[in-house]
Design an enzyme around this catalytic site. Structure first.
Site, mmCIF file in Angstrom:
data_model
loop_
_atom_site.group_PDB
_atom_site.id
_atom_site.type_symbol
_atom_site.label_atom_id
_atom_site.label_comp_id
_atom_site.label_asym_id
_atom_site.label_seq_id
_atom_site.Cartn_x
_atom_site.Cartn_y
_atom_site.Cartn_z
ATOM 1 N N TYR A 119 0.847 -1.199 0.000
ATOM 2 C CA TYR A 119 0.000 0.000 0.000
ATOM 3 C C TYR A 119 0.884 1.252 0.000
ATOM 4 C CZ TYR A 119 -4.595 2.107 0.719
ATOM 5 O OH TYR A 119 -5.774 2.802 0.549
ATOM 6 N N VAL A 177 2.647 3.512 -3.139
ATOM 7 C CA VAL A 177 2.173 4.574 -4.035
ATOM 8 C C VAL A 177 1.121 4.026 -5.014
ATOM 9 C CG1 VAL A 177 2.844 6.310 -5.725
ATOM 10 C CG2 VAL A 177 4.395 5.762 -3.857
ATOM 11 N N ASP A 217 10.110 -2.550 -5.796
ATOM 12 C CA ASP A 217 10.780 -3.589 -6.575
ATOM 13 C C ASP A 217 11.801 -4.362 -5.714
ATOM 14 O OD1 ASP A 217 9.400 -3.127 -9.040
ATOM 15 O OD2 ASP A 217 10.545 -1.300 -9.273
ATOM 16 N N HIS A 275 5.127 -3.413 -13.279
ATOM 17 C CA HIS A 275 6.450 -3.151 -13.841
ATOM 18 C C HIS A 275 7.010 -4.499 -14.294
ATOM 19 C CE1 HIS A 275 9.891 -0.853 -14.689
ATOM 20 N NE2 HIS A 275 10.385 -0.628 -13.490
ATOM 21 N N GLU A 309 10.848 29.362 -16.240
ATOM 22 C CA GLU A 309 10.069 29.657 -17.445
ATOM 23 C C GLU A 309 9.623 28.360 -18.126
ATOM 24 O OE1 GLU A 309 11.818 32.790 -19.816
ATOM 25 O OE2 GLU A 309 10.603 32.206 -21.549
ATOM 26 N N SER A 354 8.755 34.430 -29.132
ATOM 27 C CA SER A 354 9.232 35.505 -30.018
ATOM 28 C C SER A 354 10.012 34.923 -31.197
ATOM 29 C CB SER A 354 10.150 36.441 -29.233
ATOM 30 O OG SER A 354 11.369 35.767 -28.961
HETATM 31 N N1 LIG Z 1 5.432 4.772 -7.904
HETATM 32 C C1 LIG Z 1 4.723 4.798 -9.004
HETATM 33 O O1 LIG Z 1 3.982 5.750 -9.235
HETATM 34 C C2 LIG Z 1 4.770 3.672 -10.003
HETATM 35 C C3 LIG Z 1 4.329 3.899 -11.305
HETATM 36 C C4 LIG Z 1 4.230 2.821 -12.188
HETATM 37 C C5 LIG Z 1 4.617 1.551 -11.747
HETATM 38 N N2 LIG Z 1 5.105 1.374 -10.468
HETATM 39 C C6 LIG Z 1 5.465 0.018 -10.035
HETATM 40 O O2 LIG Z 1 4.494 -0.403 -9.072
HETATM 41 C C7 LIG Z 1 5.105 -1.280 -8.124
HETATM 42 C C8 LIG Z 1 4.894 -0.701 -6.746
HETATM 43 O O3 LIG Z 1 5.602 0.527 -6.677
HETATM 44 P P1 LIG Z 1 5.304 1.631 -5.580
HETATM 45 O O4 LIG Z 1 6.103 2.842 -5.966
HETATM 46 O O5 LIG Z 1 3.846 1.739 -5.339
HETATM 47 O O6 LIG Z 1 6.014 0.920 -4.346
HETATM 48 P P2 LIG Z 1 6.420 1.564 -2.981
HETATM 49 O O7 LIG Z 1 5.591 2.734 -2.675
HETATM 50 O O8 LIG Z 1 7.888 1.699 -2.923
HETATM 51 O O9 LIG Z 1 5.985 0.294 -2.095
HETATM 52 C C9 LIG Z 1 6.059 0.346 -0.810
HETATM 53 C C10 LIG Z 1 5.246 -0.849 -0.281
HETATM 54 O O10 LIG Z 1 6.120 -1.951 -0.111
HETATM 55 C C11 LIG Z 1 6.051 -2.351 1.266
HETATM 56 N N3 LIG Z 1 7.331 -2.909 1.678
HETATM 57 C C12 LIG Z 1 8.568 -2.382 1.487
HETATM 58 N N4 LIG Z 1 9.501 -3.208 2.012
HETATM 59 C C13 LIG Z 1 8.826 -4.266 2.531
HETATM 60 C C14 LIG Z 1 9.233 -5.461 3.168
HETATM 61 N N5 LIG Z 1 10.526 -5.736 3.388
HETATM 62 N N6 LIG Z 1 8.272 -6.333 3.560
HETATM 63 C C15 LIG Z 1 6.971 -6.075 3.332
HETATM 64 N N7 LIG Z 1 6.527 -4.975 2.718
HETATM 65 C C16 LIG Z 1 7.440 -4.071 2.317
HETATM 66 C C17 LIG Z 1 5.708 -1.053 1.984
HETATM 67 O O11 LIG Z 1 5.239 -1.307 3.267
HETATM 68 P P3 LIG Z 1 5.775 -0.351 4.470
HETATM 69 O O12 LIG Z 1 5.229 1.010 4.185
HETATM 70 O O13 LIG Z 1 5.266 -1.000 5.663
HETATM 71 O O14 LIG Z 1 7.292 -0.332 4.348
HETATM 72 C C18 LIG Z 1 4.645 -0.489 1.044
HETATM 73 O O15 LIG Z 1 3.429 -1.164 1.187
HETATM 74 C C19 LIG Z 1 6.575 -1.365 -8.510
HETATM 75 O O16 LIG Z 1 6.756 -2.503 -9.309
HETATM 76 C C20 LIG Z 1 6.801 -0.093 -9.322
HETATM 77 O O17 LIG Z 1 7.872 -0.212 -10.233
HETATM 78 C C21 LIG Z 1 5.174 2.397 -9.604
#
Ligand SMILES: NC(=O)c1ccc[n+]([C@@H]2O[C@H](COP(=O)([O-])OP(=O)(O)OC[C@H]3O[C@@H](n4cnc5c(N)ncnc54)[C@H](OP(=O)(O)O)[C@@H]3O)[C@@H](O)[C@H]2O)c1
Length: 347
Positions: free
Chosen positions: A38, A40, A99, A123, A247, A269
């Site tokens: 949960y 981003v 990731d 991803h 700008e 311009s």
């Molecule tokens: N960011 C974007 O806008 C975006 C855009 C397109 C695609 N993606 C892809 O979507 C996927 C998710 O990306 P995201 O950016 O949403 O991820 P993120 O915000 O970095 O994910 C964080 C999540 O991972 C959990 N987490 C981290 N370390 C953990 C661990 N050791 N054990 C259990 N849970 C853990 C966090 O829980 P805690 O908070 O408890 O640490 C949180 O729920 C990725 O594959 C990314 O490449 C992302």
């Protein structure tokens, strides 16, 4: 599929007209969609699917992020669970951890991927760089991705405004014969407007190149180079910042987004137009070798290796903060903070 001409190349694009929400709901009627993570993307995708009438649960470890899920209306024991419980209940597992965390949690996830379930990514990273991540899905599950072209925050914001964000989609493994249909249904469910088809390899290589290149890395590099030249030649910080960044973000990029580069040039311009038309090619020639070097590094897996190695170091967050502070504390971005505080209000 709609046939759309992209500058001479015709591509097929999935639209909501041919694949309406109603159809997506039918396709996924018997599925329990477990959104694991949960961060981003997790909130944006899970809330949009919930509001679109899908059967969604969230799997999140306890802590601040779990509390945020509760605040967003997910109910512990009903729609919000610890990760393993959600993995067990889910039939479509949305692997939306960072990731780096995906690599760590993979052995746990794999245990719950029984025949006929689906594994969903946003991803292509984990699967494409399997030699480094160890993520090799079992042969009897469907594996696909939907990658929204923007932040999860925008995905949610636009959905709430009644709009959508476009996404790419790809099928990696079609064990049930239904993977593509399920994938598109998920794409519609998370709030995509249009869906562009790709494969896991192309999704990840273009994404890694883009963020290291013009979207984030190259742009900062070009800003810094121009700012330094102006400063070294006696221009004040405010003047150098305004002519380098302000700008561009405030006036010119919105025009490019609206109607393209020629439209932006046409609205400047004649002096500016002449200079821009004369200078864009030398800049292209100068930077293209760097982009090629970057692409080769992505293709060879070197960039994935750097990302995995660095992100898994225990002091990663502290080191990241030092690097971000270097940017924040640089004269250019300090000047930027001052310039931002001086943006005029209309009244
Ligand atoms: N960011 C974007 O806008 C975006 C855009 C397109 C695609 N993606 C892809 O979507 C996927 C998710 O990306 P995201 O950016 O949403 O991820 P993120 O915000 O970095 O994910 C964080 C999540 O991972 C959990 N987490 C981290 N370390 C953990 C661990 N050791 N054990 C259990 N849970 C853990 C966090 O829980 P805690 O908070 O408890 O640490 C949180 O729920 C990725 O594959 C990314 O490449 C992302």
């Amino acid at each position: 599929m709609a046939q759309i001409n992209f500058g001479g190349t015709v591509e097929e694009v999935v639209t909501r007209e041919e694949f309406p929400l109603e159809k997506a709901r039918e396709v996924l009627a018997n599925e329990t969609i477990a959104v694991i993570g949960y961060g981003v993307q997790g909130p944006g995708q899970s809330l949009n699917m919930r509001d679109n009438g899908f059967n969604v649960i969230v799997g999140q470890r306890k802590g601040k992020t779990y509390d945020k899920a509760v605040a967003d209306g997910w109910v512990p024991g009903e729609t919000l669970f610890e990760i393993e419980e959600a993995l067990e209940k889910g039939t479509i597992i949305c692997f939306l951890l960072s990731d780096a965390a995906q690599i760590e949690l993979w052995p746990t996830v794999k245990k719950y991927l029984t025949a006929g379930k689906s594994l969903y990514f946003s991803h292509g990273f984990g699967v494409t760089y399997k030699d480094q991540t160890g993520i090799v899905p079992p042969a009897d599950v469907d594996v696909f991705l939907v990658a929204p072209k923007g932040s999860g925050t925008s995905l949610r914001r636009l959905f709430v405004e009644g709009k959508g964000l476009n996404s790419s989609f790809a099928v990696f493994q079609n064990a049930t014969g239904e993977a593509r249909t399920k994938c598109i249904a998920m794409g519609i469910g998370v709030g995509s407007g249009y869906l562009f088809e790709t494969d896991f390899y192309r999704e990840v290589t273009s994404d890694l190149t883009g963020e290291r290149g013009t979207l984030m890395g190259a742009i900062q590099g070009i800003f810094a180079a121009q700012y330094e030249v102006l400063r070294e030649n006696g221009h004040s910080p405010s003047e150098a910042f305004n002519e380098t960044v302000e700008e561009l973000t405030q006036s010119l990029m919105p025009l490019v987004a609206e109607n393209g580069m020629d439209w932006m040039y046409a609205n400047c311009s004649t002096t500016a137009q002449r200079g821009a038309l004369d200078w864009w090619k030398p800049f292209k020639e100068a930077t293209k070798p760097v982009f090629q070097q970057l692409y080769n590094s992505v293709k060879s897996g070197e960039q994935a290796n750097i990302s995995i190695t660095r992100n898994s170091q225990p002091d990663y967050r502290e080191k990241l903060e030092v690097e971000l502070a270097e940017l924040r504390d640089s004269e250019m971005w300090q000047a930027g903070a001052a310039v931002r505080s001086l943006r005029p209000e209309r009244n």
